[in-house]
Design an enzyme around this catalytic site. Sequence first.
Site, PDB file in Angstrom:
ATOM      1  N   LYS A 157       0.826  -1.213   0.000  1.00  0.00           N
ATOM      2  CA  LYS A 157       0.000   0.000   0.000  1.00  0.00           C
ATOM      3  C   LYS A 157       0.860   1.263   0.000  1.00  0.00           C
ATOM      4  CE  LYS A 157      -4.218  -1.838   0.726  1.00  0.00           C
ATOM      5  NZ  LYS A 157      -5.438  -1.524  -0.069  1.00  0.00           N
ATOM      6  N   ARG A 158       2.122   1.114  -0.335  1.00  0.00           N
ATOM      7  CA  ARG A 158       3.093   2.209  -0.235  1.00  0.00           C
ATOM      8  C   ARG A 158       3.085   2.788   1.178  1.00  0.00           C
ATOM      9  NH1 ARG A 158       3.088   6.519  -4.927  1.00  0.00           N
ATOM     10  NH2 ARG A 158       0.979   6.904  -4.161  1.00  0.00           N
TER      11      ARG A 158
ATOM     12  N   LEU B  86      -2.564   9.112   3.869  1.00  0.00           N
ATOM     13  CA  LEU B  86      -3.751   8.429   4.368  1.00  0.00           C
ATOM     14  C   LEU B  86      -4.219   7.380   3.364  1.00  0.00           C
ATOM     15  CD1 LEU B  86      -6.244   8.239   6.326  1.00  0.00           C
ATOM     16  CD2 LEU B  86      -7.280  10.059   4.942  1.00  0.00           C
TER      17      LEU B  86
ATOM     18  N   LEU C 190      -6.714   6.054   1.412  1.00  0.00           N
ATOM     19  CA  LEU C 190      -8.001   6.600   0.970  1.00  0.00           C
ATOM     20  C   LEU C 190      -9.097   5.542   0.933  1.00  0.00           C
ATOM     21  CD1 LEU C 190      -6.817   8.997  -1.877  1.00  0.00           C
ATOM     22  CD2 LEU C 190      -7.324   9.542   0.510  1.00  0.00           C
TER      23      LEU C 190
ATOM     24  N   GLY D 136      -0.323  12.644   4.300  1.00  0.00           N
ATOM     25  CA  GLY D 136      -0.142  12.224   5.678  1.00  0.00           C
ATOM     26  C   GLY D 136       1.238  11.675   5.968  1.00  0.00           C
TER      27      GLY D 136
ATOM     28  N   GLU E 290       3.172  14.606   6.857  1.00  0.00           N
ATOM     29  CA  GLU E 290       2.766  15.024   8.201  1.00  0.00           C
ATOM     30  C   GLU E 290       3.440  14.152   9.253  1.00  0.00           C
ATOM     31  OE1 GLU E 290      -1.503  17.054   7.976  1.00  0.00           O
ATOM     32  OE2 GLU E 290      -1.584  14.945   7.364  1.00  0.00           O
TER      33      GLU E 290
ATOM     34  N   GLU F  70      -3.510  16.990  -1.330  1.00  0.00           N
ATOM     35  CA  GLU F  70      -4.874  17.229  -0.835  1.00  0.00           C
ATOM     36  C   GLU F  70      -5.604  18.305  -1.631  1.00  0.00           C
ATOM     37  OE1 GLU F  70      -2.588  15.510   2.640  1.00  0.00           O
ATOM     38  OE2 GLU F  70      -2.191  16.904   0.992  1.00  0.00           O
TER      39      GLU F  70
ATOM     40  N   ARG G  67      -7.439  17.017  -4.537  1.00  0.00           N
ATOM     41  CA  ARG G  67      -8.451  16.011  -4.230  1.00  0.00           C
ATOM     42  C   ARG G  67      -9.640  16.583  -3.471  1.00  0.00           C
ATOM     43  NH1 ARG G  67      -3.877  11.673  -2.179  1.00  0.00           N
ATOM     44  NH2 ARG G  67      -3.074  11.129  -4.268  1.00  0.00           N
TER      45      ARG G  67
ATOM     46  N   GLY H 295      -4.979  17.439   7.491  1.00  0.00           N
ATOM     47  CA  GLY H 295      -5.662  17.275   8.767  1.00  0.00           C
ATOM     48  C   GLY H 295      -4.827  16.648   9.854  1.00  0.00           C
TER      49      GLY H 295
END
Length: 266
Positions: free
Chosen positions: A34-35, A73, A75, A118, A121, A141, A144, A149
């Site tokens: 999933k990388r 994240l 998705l 993310g 982040e 982000e 998209r 967040g």
Amino acid sequence: MTEPATTQPSALPQTVRRRSDGPVDILELARPDKRNALDDETVLGLGAYFRAVPEGVRAVVLAAEGRHFCAGLDLNTMDESSVFEGVLHSRMWHGALGALIASPVPIFSVLKGAVIGGGLELASATHVRVAEPSTFYALPEGQRGLFVGGGASVRLPRLIGAARMTDMMLTGRRYDAVEGEQIGLSQYVVEDGNGLPTALELAHRAAANSPITNYGILHVLPRTAEANPHEGYLIESLMAGIASGSDEAKSRMRAFLDRDTAGARA
């Protein structure tokens, strides 16, 4: 250096593997298919680990299996959540990644491939970042219909400035490893495959420091940097007094002076 032993404390999910190399723990994101995209279980597990760093650990290296550090994240875990649920989810990330920032020990991250959304982040919540040449940074982000967040709007402007982050979000601009080091996204760029050995070497060097000094570097220095000068000088003086007055500092200074004296006599 001996081969690190592999263990798995209960706080960590199977998506994060832990190895110990003496006083240094190595945590590896383990979703290469999933990388290393982040699901809630992984984020919460990292937060739980850093809220209760195992006894005897003096530094941590955060790395990843596969070719990518973290593509952000996952998705596939997003659903039709309400506005309030979205707020709570963001606050969950703040709490979990805040545990990294509040870690009592320094965290060294090994970056390669995708460090986006993310993932950036997460990387920005670590203290020292070592990048391999394949590393690239992005905040997709904006394209998209989303907004960061996990704390990026607070941490990244302090690293690269608000204007650069604005450009990344508005236009989808990417930075490569060398550019990222130049603007402050990492402190080191090393040859391909040398990220983990370099981070381990740096982590062991930091682990040998006095825990009191390391605590001051991690928790006092960021606050003096943001304080007005008068408050900053006072905070610095208090920390300097605490550090120099500790038994460990006195022991280290005596050892240093004894070596210096012995060398002068030789």
